[in-house]
Design a protein around this motif. Structure first.
Motif, PDB file in Angstrom:
ATOM      1  N   GLU A 510      -2.113  -3.433  10.227  1.00 29.34           N
ATOM      2  CA  GLU A 510      -1.108  -4.543  10.133  1.00 29.34           C
ATOM      3  C   GLU A 510       0.366  -3.903  10.182  1.00 29.34           C
ATOM      4  N   PHE A 511       0.772  -3.001   9.544  1.00 29.58           N
ATOM      5  CA  PHE A 511       1.880  -2.327   9.164  1.00 29.58           C
ATOM      6  C   PHE A 511       2.203  -1.737  10.587  1.00 29.58           C
ATOM      7  N   LEU A 512       1.580  -1.026  11.274  1.00 26.95           N
ATOM      8  CA  LEU A 512       1.897  -0.416  12.468  1.00 26.95           C
ATOM      9  C   LEU A 512       2.232  -1.530  13.667  1.00 26.95           C
ATOM     10  N   ASP A 513       1.324  -2.696  13.523  1.00 25.90           N
ATOM     11  CA  ASP A 513       1.727  -3.766  14.544  1.00 25.90           C
ATOM     12  C   ASP A 513       3.064  -4.344  14.333  1.00 25.90           C
ATOM     13  N   ALA A 514       3.442  -4.226  13.015  1.00 26.07           N
ATOM     14  CA  ALA A 514       4.741  -5.066  12.848  1.00 26.07           C
ATOM     15  C   ALA A 514       5.819  -4.262  12.712  1.00 26.07           C
ATOM     16  N   ALA A 515       5.816  -2.945  12.597  1.00 24.81           N
ATOM     17  CA  ALA A 515       6.705  -1.953  12.343  1.00 24.81           C
ATOM     18  C   ALA A 515       7.688  -1.877  13.399  1.00 24.81           C
ATOM     19  N   SER A 516       8.850  -1.632  13.170  1.00 26.29           N
ATOM     20  CA  SER A 516      10.200  -1.421  14.291  1.00 26.29           C
ATOM     21  C   SER A 516       9.943  -0.214  14.999  1.00 26.29           C
ATOM     22  N   GLY A 517      10.645  -0.300  16.179  1.00 29.40           N
ATOM     23  CA  GLY A 517      10.530   0.884  16.865  1.00 29.40           C
ATOM     24  C   GLY A 517      11.183   1.999  16.076  1.00 29.40           C
ATOM     25  N   LYS A 518      11.960   1.714  15.391  1.00 37.63           N
ATOM     26  CA  LYS A 518      12.907   2.728  14.809  1.00 37.63           C
ATOM     27  C   LYS A 518      12.048   3.626  13.856  1.00 37.63           C
ATOM     28  N   ILE A 519      11.210   2.876  12.955  1.00 40.64           N
ATOM     29  CA  ILE A 519      10.232   3.566  12.197  1.00 40.64           C
ATOM     30  C   ILE A 519       9.068   4.122  13.090  1.00 40.64           C
ATOM     31  N   LEU A 520       8.674   3.632  13.997  1.00 35.24           N
ATOM     32  CA  LEU A 520       7.548   4.270  14.888  1.00 35.24           C
ATOM     33  C   LEU A 520       7.981   5.536  15.604  1.00 35.24           C
ATOM     34  N   SER A 521       9.202   5.369  15.821  1.00 37.08           N
ATOM     35  CA  SER A 521       9.739   6.861  16.512  1.00 37.08           C
ATOM     36  C   SER A 521       9.959   7.890  15.790  1.00 37.08           C
ATOM     37  N   ASP A 522      10.095   7.664  14.233  1.00 42.41           N
ATOM     38  CA  ASP A 522      10.553   8.866  13.587  1.00 42.41           C
ATOM     39  C   ASP A 522       9.303   9.003  12.671  1.00 42.41           C
ATOM     40  N   ASP A 523       8.757  10.442  13.027  1.00 41.19           N
ATOM     41  CA  ASP A 523       7.611  10.742  12.325  1.00 41.19           C
ATOM     42  C   ASP A 523       7.752  11.007  10.725  1.00 41.19           C
ATOM     43  N   ASP A 524       9.033  11.493  10.225  1.00 38.31           N
ATOM     44  CA  ASP A 524       9.120  11.643   9.143  1.00 38.31           C
ATOM     45  C   ASP A 524       9.083  10.252   8.392  1.00 38.31           C
ATOM     46  N   ARG A 525       9.577   9.200   8.717  1.00 43.45           N
ATOM     47  CA  ARG A 525       9.451   7.598   8.121  1.00 43.45           C
ATOM     48  C   ARG A 525       8.103   7.230   8.178  1.00 43.45           C
ATOM     49  N   LEU A 526       7.857   7.375   9.379  1.00 46.58           N
ATOM     50  CA  LEU A 526       6.407   6.851   9.608  1.00 46.58           C
ATOM     51  C   LEU A 526       5.216   7.551   8.579  1.00 46.58           C
ATOM     52  N   ASP A 527       5.619   8.770   8.549  1.00 45.79           N
ATOM     53  CA  ASP A 527       4.644   9.412   7.702  1.00 45.79           C
ATOM     54  C   ASP A 527       4.705   9.001   6.181  1.00 45.79           C
ATOM     55  N   GLU A 528       5.858   8.687   5.802  1.00 49.04           N
ATOM     56  CA  GLU A 528       6.201   8.370   4.246  1.00 49.04           C
ATOM     57  C   GLU A 528       5.546   6.976   4.268  1.00 49.04           C
ATOM     58  N   ALA A 529       5.934   6.179   5.081  1.00 49.15           N
ATOM     59  CA  ALA A 529       5.503   4.812   5.133  1.00 49.15           C
ATOM     60  C   ALA A 529       4.039   4.596   5.040  1.00 49.15           C
ATOM     61  N   LEU A 530       3.172   5.207   5.942  1.00 50.42           N
ATOM     62  CA  LEU A 530       1.826   5.439   6.141  1.00 50.42           C
ATOM     63  C   LEU A 530       1.313   5.730   4.509  1.00 50.42           C
ATOM     64  N   LYS A 531       1.937   6.974   4.091  1.00 48.84           N
ATOM     65  CA  LYS A 531       1.481   7.441   2.726  1.00 48.84           C
ATOM     66  C   LYS A 531       1.585   6.491   1.711  1.00 48.84           C
ATOM     67  N   ARG A 532       2.794   5.691   1.695  1.00 56.27           N
ATOM     68  CA  ARG A 532       2.878   4.837   0.586  1.00 56.27           C
ATOM     69  C   ARG A 532       1.926   3.656   0.683  1.00 56.27           C
ATOM     70  N   ILE A 533       1.433   3.164   1.810  1.00 60.04           N
ATOM     71  CA  ILE A 533       0.468   2.381   2.059  1.00 60.04           C
ATOM     72  C   ILE A 533      -0.742   2.673   1.524  1.00 60.04           C
ATOM     73  N   VAL A 534      -1.273   3.773   1.703  1.00 55.76           N
ATOM     74  CA  VAL A 534      -2.616   4.242   1.337  1.00 55.76           C
ATOM     75  C   VAL A 534      -2.508   4.419  -0.200  1.00 55.76           C
ATOM     76  N   ARG A 535      -1.415   5.038  -0.550  1.00 56.10           N
ATOM     77  CA  ARG A 535      -1.250   5.024  -2.234  1.00 56.10           C
ATOM     78  C   ARG A 535      -1.543   3.819  -2.832  1.00 56.10           C
ATOM     79  N   GLN A 536      -0.982   2.651  -2.360  1.00 56.58           N
ATOM     80  CA  GLN A 536      -0.700   1.571  -3.032  1.00 56.58           C
ATOM     81  C   GLN A 536      -2.084   0.792  -3.026  1.00 56.58           C
ATOM     82  N   VAL A 537      -2.874   0.789  -1.591  1.00 57.18           N
ATOM     83  CA  VAL A 537      -4.001   0.331  -1.558  1.00 57.18           C
ATOM     84  C   VAL A 537      -4.827   0.972  -2.817  1.00 57.18           C
ATOM     85  N   ALA A 538      -4.839   2.258  -2.681  1.00 60.12           N
ATOM     86  CA  ALA A 538      -5.665   2.921  -3.607  1.00 60.12           C
ATOM     87  C   ALA A 538      -5.592   2.635  -5.091  1.00 60.12           C
TER      88      ALA A 538
END
Lengths: 558, 558
Positions: A510-538
Motif C-alpha cells: 500500500e505504501f509503495l503504491d501511494a509513495a511519491s517518485g521522490k521517495i521511490l527514487s531515493d534508496d536511503d529514504r525508501l529503505d528508511e520508510a520501509l523499515k519504519r513500516i515493518v517495525r510499526q506493524v511488528a
C-alpha cells in the motif's frame, strides 16, 4: 642503567578471570625488550558473545612492537593460559618456553594447527634458567590443579620478580612437587623479591585451602559404598584428581574407563612425560561394556555442563554404548564455575529423572580448589617478602581486595588492569602509560573485534527477531510485483491470527503504491520508510521491534 | 462417594523452580470439579529463551475443561506464583481468591492489564474458609520472604489436604505471623492430613533455617560502621528485610530512600494493607540528594543483576542524580539465584572499579532464605503427619530427594512432575493419567509455544549469523541483474580480506549464469542450490554455517 626501566603490562587476565597475557619489559622507555607470559583464552557465553568459539586477548600492541619481543613463556597448560597460543602465535612467531608437560600439550596444539613444533622449547625447573632478552627466568614448581604449573623467578637488571602463575599452597598435591616453605624462602633469600605478581582467584575464600591428598579418604569411602555403575567427572586436566579417583575405584574393585577426548589426552600426555606414574590400567569403552556395572567406574569430561562432553551426553541417553540406570552414582568432583550453573543443573536433573544418585561438592568433601585462599596468599606474601605486590588473575573486585591485604601487611600494592603499563623501577609501582587492549573473538575461523558489531547484531537478532524485505522497482521507479517479507525468530501470527509477514506485505505494498517518485527514487529514504513500516506493524501486531533489512532491486532494461 | 476421586495435577512448578500452577479436582473421573492454585511465571534466559519476556505454563488442558473449573487461588504475590495471572486470566475468567496483600498486588496487575478488579476476592485467614466447588479452603498463614504467604488447608470429600505453598519455619519473621507448632498441630488434630503438597526448594540445605529476626543485629552493626553512602539491595518483595534494613539505617542516623518501581510498590501496598507498620519515614530522591552521604541509605531493586533495575544503573553511573563514590558501601542482602551470577558479578566489578566497598552474603550473615531447609521440612512432616507427601516447587532432583526423606519417615511419597495427574483417593498416590503441558512464551504481546520454532530460530541466528539472498528471474527464467546478499551477525571479511557478501554474490551469480532451465524454473531446487552455495562460501571463508533465507522474485511482463 639510568634511564632504563622495568615494566609490567597485562594484556589480559587482570580485571577478569581468563585469557591471561602479561608482558614484562626492560630497557629505555619505548625501547624495552619484551617477554610475554601466557597467552590464554576466555570462554564465550550466550549473554555477551553468542556463537563465538573462544575469546583471545588483543595483542596488537605486541604486534606493533614485534621487533622488541624476545619470547613467550607458558606457565601451565590450562586453556586460560595456553589456549590462545595456536591462534595468535602466527602473529608473533617467537620462541615459546614451557615445562615438559605444558610443552607437550602445546606441541599437540601446534600439530593440529600446522605450526612448527620446534617453536616450543622445553625448559627444566629451577635452578635451571633460561635467558629471554634481558631476563633470566627460572621455572619454580608450584602446585595447582594441573601438572607442572610453574611460578616464574624473573631476574632483571632492576631486581627480582616473582610471577606466581596459578598456584595453591599444597604440601601433598598427589602429582608433582608440593609446597615447601624452605624452597620458597630460598627464592627470597637468594635475592630480594622486588615485585610479586600474584594469583588472586581465591582471595575471597577465608579459610586455608585443603590439600589434594585430603580427598583420597572421602572419595575412597564414597566409591566403596556405591552400587551400580559409578561415573565421576572433574576438570580434564586435573590429573592428580583422576589418579585419586582411579585409585579409589581400584580399591573398590572397579575397572576404570576414561571417556572424553580432552581427558584421555591429558592422561596420555601426563603418562608420556612422566609426570603421572602408577595410574591404574584403564580399559577401552568396548572392554568396559563387558564389565559388570558394579565393577566399573567411568571418568568423564563435562563437569561444567558442556553440551558436547561426555557428562551431558550420558545425561541425555546412550553414549558410546553406555547408559545411566537407576542406582548408578554420578559424582561431580568439581566446582561449578560461575555462569555454568544452568548447564550443570540441567545435567543433574536429567540424571535425577533416570534415578541416578547425584553427588556434588555441596559439602566440600569431594573437591578442593587449585588456587591459594586468602590465608595462603598472606602466607605466600610473608614467605616471598616482596617490596610490591601486583595482583593478577582476578576480576576487579579480586584485585582490589588483594591489594587491600597487601597494604595491611605493609606491602606497596596496586590494582593494574588490562592495558595499564606499570613502571616497577622505583620503590612503588607507578602507572607509566595506557595501552589499547581488548577482547578479540575467534568466530569460526575469523578473528573479529569485540566491538566490531558482528556479535552485537547477533544479540539483537536473538532478542528481537529479523525481518527481511525485498522490493523491486523498474526504471520509472514503479514497484514491480508486491513487497516480500521473510521473518526469522518472530511470532508467526499477530492479532487476528493473520500471518505477520502478510500483514507487513499488505502495508508495504500500500505504501509503495501511494509513495511519491521522490521517495521511490531515493534508496536511503525508501529503505528508511520501509523499515519504519515493518517495525510499526511488528509493534502493533506482536509487540516486538525486529531488526529489519531491506533489499531494493532496481531493474534496468538491458 | 464410590466412583469419585480426588486428583492433583501440576501444570507448572513440579520439575522446575518457577511458573507454579497446581490443579486439584474432585468428582467422577473426567468430571472432577477443578480448582487452580497459583499461576506464576518463569524467567527467560539467553541460553534457552532469548528475547522472551516471561514464560507461563501451558494451561490448554484447563481451557479445554473450563466448565469444570471453579476458581483460582493465589498463595502469595511472588511472580512465580502470581505473575502469569494477568496474561492467562482472560483465557480462564474464574474468580481469584487471595489474602489481602496478595489480592492488592493482583489488583494492581489487573488494573494495568485492563482486567476487572472485582474478579479478585480477598479472603481472611483460617479459621475463615472459602468454598470453591467441592473444596473448602482455609488460608493458613505461613512465613516466607513476602508478606501473607499462605498454606492451604483444603477439605475435600476424600479427606484433608495441606498445600504448603512457599514457606519457612520462622518463629520471628518480623512481618506477619510466625511459625507456631501449636497452630500447625491443630491443623492435623482437627482432621488427619491425607496428603501434603510441600515446598522442596531448600531440601538440599542440611542445617535448620535461620529466622529473619537474626539479621537485625549484624545488619545494624554493618550499617553503623559504614562510612559514605550505604546502598542496600534485596528482593523487592521482601518487606520484612526492608524494614530491618530501614531500622538499622535509622539507628545509624541515616535517612532512607527507596529506589526502583517494584520496591516502592511493595512497600506502599504493604503499608496500605496494614501488613507493614512502623516502617521508618522515607524521603524522596529529590530530598535524599540534599542529605549528606553519611546520613543516607538507599534501598534499591536489582539484587539479581537485572540490567534495568536501580543496582545495575548505579553501577554504570548516575541514576536519578545519585552516584556511587569511593568509600560508599553496597550491600547485597540477598542470594544470587542460579543463572544470575554473571549479571550480579558484573555489577560488583563495576562498583569495585569505582572504589565502593561491596558486602555480599558470602558469609551468610546478611541474608536468610525464605524456604524451609531439610530439617525444617522434616519437622513440618512430623507436625502435619500426612499419609502421603507429594513434593512441589522444585527441580526434579529436589522432588526426588524430598520423596526420599518422606520414605525415610514412613510417609508414602511420589515424584509428580508437570502433567502427571495423581489420584490421591486411596492409601498411596497413584498415577492416573498424563496431561499435555509445557511452557508458553510471552514474546512481546504474543503467546508462542516453546516448541514452535520461533525461539529456536533466534538461537540459531545468534550462534550462526544470517545471510539473506535475493535473486530476480524473468519469465524465461533468466536472472535479471546479479544475486544480492545481505549479512547479519557474520564477520565482514573472509580470507584474503574480501567482503564476505561479495564473495558470495560472485559465486551465486556464476551459478545462476550457468544453471539449467530445469533448476532455474524450480523454486525449491533453486532455493536449495543457492543456500548450499552460501553455506559453502561461509564455511570456506569464515568457518561458519549461517542461517540462510532466499527470496526468489519472478517477474512477469504485465
Amino acid at each position: 642503567m639510568s634511564g632504563e626501566r622495568l615494566i609490567y603490562l597485562p594484556l589480559g587476565g587482570a580485571g577478569e578471570i581468563g585469557m591471561n597475557a602479561y608482558v614484562y619489559g626492560y630497557g629505555r622507555p619505548g625501547k624495552e625488550r619484551l617477554m610475554l607470559v601466557d597467552l590464554g583464552v576466555a570462554f564465550p557465553d550466550m549473554d555477551t558473545s553468542p556463537g563465538v568459539d573462544v575469546i583471545v586477548p588483543d595483542v596488537s600492541w605486541l604486534v606493533d612492537n614485534l621487533d622488541r619481543l624476545d619470547g613467550i613463556i607458558i606457565t601451565h597448560a590450562h586453556e586460560d593460559h595456553i589456549g590462545a597460543l595456536p591462534h595468535l602465535w602466527p602473529l608473533l612467531k617467537k620462541p615459546v618456553y614451557a615445562r615438559r608437560f605444558t610443552a607437550a600439550i602445546g606441541r599437540l596444539k601446534f600439530e593440529e594447527a600446522g605450526l612448527p613444533l620446534d617453536a616450543i622449547i622445553t625448559v627444566e625447573p629451577r635452578p635451571a634458567a633460561v635467558e629471554i632478552g634481558p631476563f633470566k627466568v627460572q621455572f619454580l614448581p608450584l602446585s595447582h590443579s594441573i601438572p607442572e604449573s610453574a611460578g616464574l623467578v624473573i631476574d632483571t637488571p632492576a631486581g627480582r620478580i616473582l610471577h606466581t602463575g596459578d598456584f595453591k599452597r599444597d604440601p601433598t598435591p598427589i602429582v608433582g612437587e608440593g609446597w615447601d616453605d624452605a624452597v620458597m624462602e630460598a627464592v627470597a633469600a637468594e635475592a630480594p623479591v622486588k615485585a610479586m605478581m600474584c594469583d588472586s582467584t581465591n582471595v575471597f575464600s577465608p579459610l586455608p585451602g585443603r590439600s589434594e591428598a585430603t580427598l583420597a579418604e572421602p572419595l575412597t569411602e564414597l566409591i566403596a559404598k556405591a552400587g551400580g555403575m559409578v561415573v565421576a567427572t572433574t576438570f580434564a586436566s586435573n590429573v592428580a584428581r583422576l589418579k585419586t579417583l582411579a585409585e579409589a575405584a581400584r580399591a573398590a574393585d572397579r575397572s576404570i574407563c576414561v571417556l572424553g577426548r580432552a581427558m584421555k589426552r591429558m592422561v596420555a600426555v601426563a603418562e608420556e612425560t612422566g609426570v603421572l606414574t602408577g595410574f591404574p590400567r584403564h580399559v577401552t569403552p568396548e572392554e568396559a561394556l563387558e564389565i559388570p556395572r558394579r565393577n566399573l567406574m567411568l571418568l568423564v569430561t563435562g563437569s561444567q555442563g558442556e553440551r558436547r562432553a561426555a557428562s551431558a551426553a550420558l545425561s541425555r541417553g546412550k553414549y558410546l554404548g553406555f547408559e545411566m540406570k537407576p542406582g548408578d552414582t554420578f559424582l561431580f568432583s568439581s566446582k561449578t564455575i560461575p555462569g555454568n550453573e544452568r548447564s550443570v543443573l540441567r545435567i543433574m536433573n536429567a540424571l535425577s529423572e533416570t534415578g541416578v544418585d547425584i553427588v556434588d561438592d555441596a559439602g566440600g568433601k569431594y573437591h578442593v580448589s587449585g588456587h591459594a585462599n586468602r590465608p595462603d596468599l598472606e602466607h605466600a606474601h610473608r614467605v616471598f617478602l616482596p617490596d610490591m605486590l601486583i595482583p593478577m588473575h582476578g576480576e576487579h573486585r579480586h584485585l582490589r581486595e588483594h591489594v587491600r591485604i597487601a597494604h595491611e601487611a605493609g606491602i606497596a600494592g596496586m590494582v593494574a588492569t588490562n592495558g595499564m603499563m606499570i613502571d616497577l623501577t622505583g620503590e612503588v609501582p607507578k602507572l607509566a602509560e595506557h595501552v589499547e587492549t581488548g577482547r578479540v573473538y575467534l568466530d569460526g575461523t575469523a578473528l573479529v573485534g569485540a566491538l566490531d558489531g558482528v556479535v552485537r547484531d547477533r544479540i539483537r537478532m536473538a532478542l528481537n527477531g529479523v525481518a527481511m524485505v525485498s522490493v523491486i522497482l523498474d526504471e520509472q521507479n514503479e514497484p514491480l510485483g508486491e513487497a516480500w517479507v521473510e521473518l526469522l525468530g518472530l511470532p508467526a501470527t499477530g492479532l487476528g491470527e493473520r500471518p505477520l509477514n502478510e500483514t507487513m506485505e499488505t502495508e508495504l505494498t500500500e505504501f509503495l503504491d501511494a509513495a511519491s517518485g521522490k521517495i521511490l527514487s531515493d534508496d536511503d529514504r525508501l529503505d528508511e520508510a520501509l523499515k519504519r513500516i515493518v517495525r510499526q506493524v511488528a509493534m502493533e501486531e506482536v509487540g516486538k521491534k525486529p531488526e529489519v533489512r531491506v533489499v531494493i532491486s532496481r531493474l534496468s532494461a538491458e
